[in-house]
Design a protein around this motif. Structure first.
Motif, PDB file in Angstrom:
ATOM      1  N   CYS A  32     -30.962 104.471 -97.483  1.00  0.00           N
ATOM      2  CA  CYS A  32     -30.804 105.654 -96.634  1.00  0.00           C
ATOM      3  C   CYS A  32     -29.480 106.345 -96.950  1.00  0.00           C
ATOM      4  O   CYS A  32     -28.488 105.683 -97.267  1.00  0.00           O
ATOM      5  N   PRO A  33     -29.456 107.686 -96.869  1.00  0.00           N
ATOM      6  CA  PRO A  33     -28.178 108.379 -97.056  1.00  0.00           C
ATOM      7  C   PRO A  33     -27.222 108.014 -95.921  1.00  0.00           C
ATOM      8  O   PRO A  33     -27.647 107.731 -94.806  1.00  0.00           O
ATOM      9  N   GLU A  34     -25.948 108.016 -96.251  1.00  0.00           N
ATOM     10  CA  GLU A  34     -24.935 107.676 -95.239  1.00  0.00           C
ATOM     11  C   GLU A  34     -24.845 108.769 -94.182  1.00  0.00           C
ATOM     12  O   GLU A  34     -24.972 109.951 -94.482  1.00  0.00           O
ATOM     13  N   VAL A  35     -24.617 108.339 -92.959  1.00  0.00           N
ATOM     14  CA  VAL A  35     -24.382 109.276 -91.861  1.00  0.00           C
ATOM     15  C   VAL A  35     -22.872 109.465 -91.777  1.00  0.00           C
ATOM     16  O   VAL A  35     -22.136 108.499 -91.586  1.00  0.00           O
ATOM     17  N   PRO A  36     -22.388 110.693 -91.959  1.00  0.00           N
ATOM     18  CA  PRO A  36     -20.936 110.911 -91.898  1.00  0.00           C
ATOM     19  C   PRO A  36     -20.364 110.475 -90.547  1.00  0.00           C
ATOM     20  O   PRO A  36     -21.024 110.602 -89.509  1.00  0.00           O
ATOM     21  N   GLU A  37     -19.159 109.980 -90.583  1.00  0.00           N
ATOM     22  CA  GLU A  37     -18.495 109.531 -89.357  1.00  0.00           C
ATOM     23  C   GLU A  37     -18.350 110.701 -88.384  1.00  0.00           C
ATOM     24  O   GLU A  37     -18.007 111.813 -88.765  1.00  0.00           O
ATOM     25  N   GLY A  38     -18.678 110.462 -87.135  1.00  0.00           N
ATOM     26  CA  GLY A  38     -18.569 111.486 -86.102  1.00  0.00           C
ATOM     27  C   GLY A  38     -19.801 112.370 -85.981  1.00  0.00           C
ATOM     28  O   GLY A  38     -19.839 113.262 -85.142  1.00  0.00           O
ATOM     29  N   VAL A  39     -20.820 112.129 -86.803  1.00  0.00           N
ATOM     30  CA  VAL A  39     -22.042 112.921 -86.740  1.00  0.00           C
ATOM     31  C   VAL A  39     -23.067 112.178 -85.896  1.00  0.00           C
ATOM     32  O   VAL A  39     -23.277 110.979 -86.070  1.00  0.00           O
ATOM     33  N   PHE A  40     -23.686 112.877 -84.976  1.00  0.00           N
ATOM     34  CA  PHE A  40     -24.710 112.289 -84.124  1.00  0.00           C
ATOM     35  C   PHE A  40     -25.942 113.165 -84.161  1.00  0.00           C
ATOM     36  O   PHE A  40     -25.856 114.370 -83.946  1.00  0.00           O
ATOM     37  N   LYS A  58     -37.831 106.906 -96.185  1.00  0.00           N
ATOM     38  CA  LYS A  58     -37.369 105.735 -95.455  1.00  0.00           C
ATOM     39  C   LYS A  58     -37.019 106.117 -94.026  1.00  0.00           C
ATOM     40  O   LYS A  58     -36.657 107.248 -93.758  1.00  0.00           O
ATOM     41  N   CYS A  59     -37.130 105.147 -93.133  1.00  0.00           N
ATOM     42  CA  CYS A  59     -36.742 105.335 -91.738  1.00  0.00           C
ATOM     43  C   CYS A  59     -35.241 105.080 -91.653  1.00  0.00           C
ATOM     44  O   CYS A  59     -34.786 103.956 -91.836  1.00  0.00           O
ATOM     45  N   CYS A  68     -37.310 109.998 -90.545  1.00  0.00           N
ATOM     46  CA  CYS A  68     -37.701 109.778 -91.933  1.00  0.00           C
ATOM     47  C   CYS A  68     -36.857 110.676 -92.826  1.00  0.00           C
ATOM     48  O   CYS A  68     -36.727 111.879 -92.574  1.00  0.00           O
ATOM     49  N   LYS A  69     -36.261 110.069 -93.855  1.00  0.00           N
ATOM     50  CA  LYS A  69     -35.426 110.811 -94.805  1.00  0.00           C
ATOM     51  C   LYS A  69     -35.771 110.372 -96.219  1.00  0.00           C
ATOM     52  O   LYS A  69     -36.265 109.270 -96.431  1.00  0.00           O
ATOM     53  N   HIS A  70     -35.473 111.236 -97.172  1.00  0.00           N
ATOM     54  CA  HIS A  70     -35.619 110.862 -98.574  1.00  0.00           C
ATOM     55  C   HIS A  70     -34.476 109.912 -98.931  1.00  0.00           C
ATOM     56  O   HIS A  70     -33.317 110.182 -98.597  1.00  0.00           O
ATOM     57  N   PRO A  71     -34.774 108.802 -99.602  1.00  0.00           N
ATOM     58  CA  PRO A  71     -33.718 107.833 -99.958  1.00  0.00           C
ATOM     59  C   PRO A  71     -32.840 108.351-101.094  1.00  0.00           C
ATOM     60  O   PRO A  71     -33.209 109.267-101.811  1.00  0.00           O
ATOM     61  N   VAL A  72     -31.700 107.741-101.221  1.00  0.00           N
ATOM     62  CA  VAL A  72     -30.777 108.013-102.343  1.00  0.00           C
ATOM     63  C   VAL A  72     -30.688 106.743-103.177  1.00  0.00           C
ATOM     64  O   VAL A  72     -30.824 105.646-102.647  1.00  0.00           O
ATOM     65  N   PRO A  73     -30.474 106.888-104.490  1.00  0.00           N
ATOM     66  CA  PRO A  73     -30.380 105.688-105.357  1.00  0.00           C
ATOM     67  C   PRO A  73     -29.142 104.861-105.065  1.00  0.00           C
ATOM     68  O   PRO A  73     -28.186 105.332-104.552  1.00  0.00           O
TER      69      PRO A  73
END
Length: 73
Positions: A32-40, A58-59, A68-73
Motif C-alpha cells: 500500500c502507498p504510505e499515508v503522509p503523516e498528519g493526513v486523515f 489492495k485494501c 481500495c488503492k493501487h499498490p506501489v512496488p
C-alpha cells in the motif's frame, strides 16, 4: 547399464529444474502507498482485505479507515 540410465535421468531432471526456474516470472512485492503523516481520510471501512477490492488493488489505510488503492512496488 543401470548406472548409465540413472545418470541420464538425473541429467534430464536437473535440466528440467533449471528451465522451470528460468521461466518463473520475477517476484514483485506490492504494498500500500504510505499515508503522509498528519493526513486523515474518511473514517469508513470501504474494504475488509485485498480480496474485497477489484483485481490488482489492495485494501489500504487512508489515515482513519480503509479503501481500495493501487499498490506501489
Amino acid at each position: 547399464m543401470k548406472t548409465g540410465a540413472i545418470l541420464v535421468l538425473m541429467a534430464f531432471v536437473s535440466v528440467g529444474v533449471e528451465l522451470t526456474c528460468a521461466w518463473r516470472p520475477p517476484f514483485r512485492a506490492s504494498v500500500c502507498p504510505e499515508v503522509p503523516e498528519g493526513v486523515f481520510g474518511i473514517c469508513a471501512e470501504m474494504c475488509s482485505g485485498d480480496q474485497s477490492c477489484p483485481r490488482g488493488m489492495k485494501c489500504c489505510s487512508n489515515g482513519c479507515g480503509h479503501i481500495c488503492k493501487h499498490p506501489v512496488p
